[in-house]
Every structure is written in structure tokens, then in C-alpha cells.
Write a protein that holds these residues in place. Structure first.
Motif, PDB file in Angstrom:
ATOM      1  N   ALA A  56       0.360   0.069  -6.690  1.00  0.00           N
ATOM      2  CA  ALA A  56      -0.061   0.220  -5.301  1.00  0.00           C
ATOM      3  C   ALA A  56       0.936  -0.442  -4.355  1.00  0.00           C
ATOM      4  O   ALA A  56       1.192   0.058  -3.258  1.00  0.00           O
ATOM      5  CB  ALA A  56      -1.451  -0.381  -5.110  1.00  0.00           C
TER       6      ALA A  56
ATOM      7  N   ALA B  15      -9.119  -3.630  -7.380  1.00  0.00           N
ATOM      8  CA  ALA B  15      -7.689  -3.933  -7.443  1.00  0.00           C
ATOM      9  C   ALA B  15      -7.432  -5.138  -8.326  1.00  0.00           C
ATOM     10  O   ALA B  15      -8.294  -6.012  -8.490  1.00  0.00           O
ATOM     11  CB  ALA B  15      -7.143  -4.205  -6.037  1.00  0.00           C
TER      12      ALA B  15
ATOM     13  N   ALA C 131      -6.366  -0.141  -8.619  1.00  0.00           N
ATOM     14  CA  ALA C 131      -5.100  -0.280  -7.900  1.00  0.00           C
ATOM     15  C   ALA C 131      -4.403  -1.550  -8.370  1.00  0.00           C
ATOM     16  O   ALA C 131      -4.995  -2.631  -8.366  1.00  0.00           O
ATOM     17  CB  ALA C 131      -5.350  -0.334  -6.398  1.00  0.00           C
TER      18      ALA C 131
ATOM     19  N   GLU D 276      -0.920  -5.106   2.142  1.00  0.00           N
ATOM     20  CA  GLU D 276      -1.222  -4.090   1.139  1.00  0.00           C
ATOM     21  C   GLU D 276      -2.260  -4.566   0.130  1.00  0.00           C
ATOM     22  O   GLU D 276      -2.869  -3.758  -0.574  1.00  0.00           O
ATOM     23  CB  GLU D 276       0.050  -3.690   0.382  1.00  0.00           C
ATOM     24  CG  GLU D 276       1.071  -2.964   1.233  1.00  0.00           C
ATOM     25  CD  GLU D 276       2.083  -3.918   1.856  1.00  0.00           C
ATOM     26  OE1 GLU D 276       3.218  -3.472   2.119  1.00  0.00           O
ATOM     27  OE2 GLU D 276       1.737  -5.099   2.064  1.00  0.00           O
TER      28      GLU D 276
ATOM     29  N   ILE E 279      -7.294  -4.237  -0.400  1.00  0.00           N
ATOM     30  CA  ILE E 279      -7.774  -2.990  -1.004  1.00  0.00           C
ATOM     31  C   ILE E 279      -9.287  -3.080  -1.157  1.00  0.00           C
ATOM     32  O   ILE E 279      -9.803  -3.940  -1.867  1.00  0.00           O
ATOM     33  CB  ILE E 279      -7.100  -2.747  -2.364  1.00  0.00           C
ATOM     34  CG1 ILE E 279      -5.579  -2.648  -2.191  1.00  0.00           C
ATOM     35  CG2 ILE E 279      -7.656  -1.503  -3.038  1.00  0.00           C
ATOM     36  CD1 ILE E 279      -4.808  -2.676  -3.491  1.00  0.00           C
TER      37      ILE E 279
END
Length: 339
Positions: free
Chosen positions: A22, A122, A148, A165, A168
Motif C-alpha cells: 500500500a 492494515a 493493506a 498513507e 487506512i
């Protein structure tokens, strides 16, 4: 269940992630200077060397062997607890948790946790070794395609903010620090490190951490002095690294492995003891060793449950649940970030 992760804008420098991850961020952490660190340690009184230099390929292989010995209870005891307690972790974490592991691994421990949790959203691995980090995380990505996977190359003991990022889903931010890694820090440094984890996880976050417990001295001493001699070889291997990589002039056979539980300081100490009057030459400098003098290579602090709970609370966590094995050798702590 919302968790307020400490996030920041992505830096201008591009960190291109492999297609199966990811995200990937390389903070380019300094790996340390083996020659400078070894020279400084040999010049200090008492002489010391950082345990991070144990882990070349040979050292890593030896440590894997140590984990399989009869005397070294830590790994098998923790894995048994993780396997047994999966339903409890799932209930506490809720659905869609994000796991942040400090010191990435692709072995049984993280897989056991990922298998136990309810549809984790994640997994974010943080490790200082770029190639190991990418290899381990990509292997997990292949085996867990619905989760992810992100990777951050960084020194996880230093102040660190997660990239945007990493946000998630909206599940629990769950830190994971297995293996009694916390024991390698002095209590003062452990408190500082835990406070940084609490800040990273943020309000509503939690930490699952493995902590080795104080126990009979004979059990502790045996764990670091296995009959097969693997821990001794692991300790002595750092001298061979100094020979092979730094050109040090020394005779490893003139040193012996020494490990014992220091009851006053509550820690296992590992040393390399000089068997004679000698000198180690490194970088053009001679460092004398008297017979019986040691090079201190590692500490592994042990705690009672109450001692570690107090430490965690000082660092900004609220104790939730503690689990131990039937022998009270090892503990897993579920800690919530304090309001």
C-alpha cells in the motif's frame, strides 16, 4: 472504533512502493558506524559494544538456533500465549484494526496475530533494515492479500510520525512489540521509548507487548548459557565480525562467553571475558584487556508485572489486561493509550 494516529504530510522525497504494498517510506535511518562504535566502546570504561552488531547473517542464524534450545523459553512461551489468546485479542481490537509492528517480522508471531484478529485493515511494519523490511512485508502481502501492507524504513526507537498513507480504515491503531524487545532498553530508555509509541498511536490506540518476567535465577542463567553453546557462539561471533569486517587484530579463542542475572539491576548481562592479559588492535589503536576484564555486549531487563505496569503508566499508557503462562515466565500486556 476511531483511533487518532499521529500523521503528517508525505515528504517531498518520493518513496516508490512496490506494486504489492500500500505504501513504502524510506526515512534513510543511519545504520551506525561499526568501526566508530566499536572503537568508542573499546575505549570506554568499562568496555562495551552495542548488541545491534550481533546480527550479521551468521549471528541471525545462531539466534534462530537459540530460540529452539530447551533452555531458552522466551520464544516458545510467547508463541503459545499468542496462539491461545487470539480470541481475546480479537475482542479487544474489534473489527478492522491497523497493526503497527516495531521491528518487522514475517514469522509465526505476526501471522498468529493477523490470523486471530477480525478482518484487520492494515499491517504497517517499521524496521531499520531496508531489504529485510521489504522482503518480509512483501511476503506477508502475498499471503494476506486482503490486508493493506505498508512499510517504513526507520529506527523505531527514535521519534517517528506515521505518514498519512498509514491512515487506512478507521479501526483501532494497535501497536505490536513482541519478543521482550523492551528488555534491551534500560528502564529509563524503555519509558522514553514507550512514551513515543503512545504519542504515535494517539488517543484510542493500544499496544500489545511481550515482557519477560523475573523468575528463579537458575532458569534465567540457563536460558543464556545453553548446553549446546549457541548463545556463546552468538556472543563470540561479534569478535569475528570485527576481524572480518573491520580488520581487528584479536584472538576470539582468548575470550569466553559470560552471562548471568544481575539481581540488583534486574537484568541478564552478557559479556565477553578476557582469558588472559592481551590487547585488541582496531583502526591503528591498541586496547589492552587484563585477564578477567570483560567487553559488555548486552543487557536484557526482566520485570515483575507490577514493575512493568508502573513503567508503562509513567510512559502514558493505562494498563488493561495482563496474561502470563502457567509458570509465570513470560507476560503479554494489553495497554491503552491514556486519555
Amino acid at each position: 472504533m476511531n483511533a487518532s494516529l499521529d500523521l503528517r504530510e508525505k515528504p517531498a522525497r518520493e518513496n516508490r512502493a512496490p506494486a504489492d504494498l500500500a505504501f513504502f517510506e524510506d526515512l534513510e535511518p543511519p545504520l551506525g558506524d561499526f568501526l566508530a562504535d566499536a572503537s568508542a566502546g573499546l575505549a570506554s570504561a568499562p568496555k562495551t559494544l552495542s548488541p545491534k552488531y550481533f546480527y550479521d547473517q551468521r549471528g541471525s542464524e545462531l539466534f534462530e538456533g537459540i530460540c529452539e534450545t530447551r533452555e531458552y523459553y522466551v520464544t516458545r512461551t510467547e508463541i503459545a500465549l499468542l496462539e491461545k489468546l487470539g480470541p481475546a485479542f480479537a475482542e479487544k481490537a474489534g473489527k478492522g484494526a491497523r497493526i503497527i509492528e516495531y521491528g518487522s517480522g514475517a514469522g509465526v508471531k505476526i501471522r498468529t496475530l493477523l490470523d486471530a484478529l477480525d478482518e484487520p485493515a492494515a499491517y504497517i511494519a517499521i524496521d531499520i533494515s531496508r531489504e529485510h523490511l521489504l522482503s518480509a512485508t512483501r511476503t506477508l502481502a502475498a499471503d494476506y492479500p486482503r490486508i493493506a501492507m505498508g512499510a517504513i524504513c526507520a529506527d523505531f526507537t527514535a521519534p517517528l510520525t506515521l505518514p498519512r498513507e498509514a491512515a487506512i480504515g478507521d479501526g483501532l491503531a494497535l501497536g505490536f512489540l513482541p519478543g521482550s524487545t523492551i528488555g534491551n532498553f534500560s528502564p529509563e530508555m524503555a519509558e522514553l521509548f514507550l512514551s513515543r509509541i503512545a504519542a504515535m498511536l494517539g488517543k484510542g490506540g493500544a499496544l500489545l507487548i511481550g515482557v519477560d518476567l523475573k523468575k528463579d535465577k537458575a532458569v534465567l542463567d540457563a536460558a543464556y548459557n545453553d548446553a549446546a553453546g549457541l548463545t556463546a557462539a552468538f556472543n563470540l561471533n561479534v569478535l569475528r565480525r570485527m576481524q572480518n569486517e573491520l580488520g581487528a587484530v584479536l584472538e576470539p579463542d582468548n575470550f569466553m562467553h559470560k552471562a548471568f542475572f544481575n539481581e540488583e539491576k534486574g537484568r541478564i548481562e552478557m559479556h565477553l571475558e578476557s582469558l588472559c592479559d592481551q590487547a585488541v588492535e582496531l583502526g591503528g589503536t591498541r586496547y589492552p584487556f587484563a585477564k578477567g576484564e570483560t567487553l559488555h555486549t548486552e543487557n536484557s531487563h526482566k520485570y515483575t508485572v507490577e514493575e512493568f505496569t508502573r513503567l508503562a503508566e509513567k510512559a502514558g499508557f493505562a494498563a488493561d489486561t495482563v496474561w502470563t503462562d502457567e509458570n509465570d515466565y513470560f507476560s503479554l500486556h494489553w495497554l491503552n493509550v491514556a486519555a
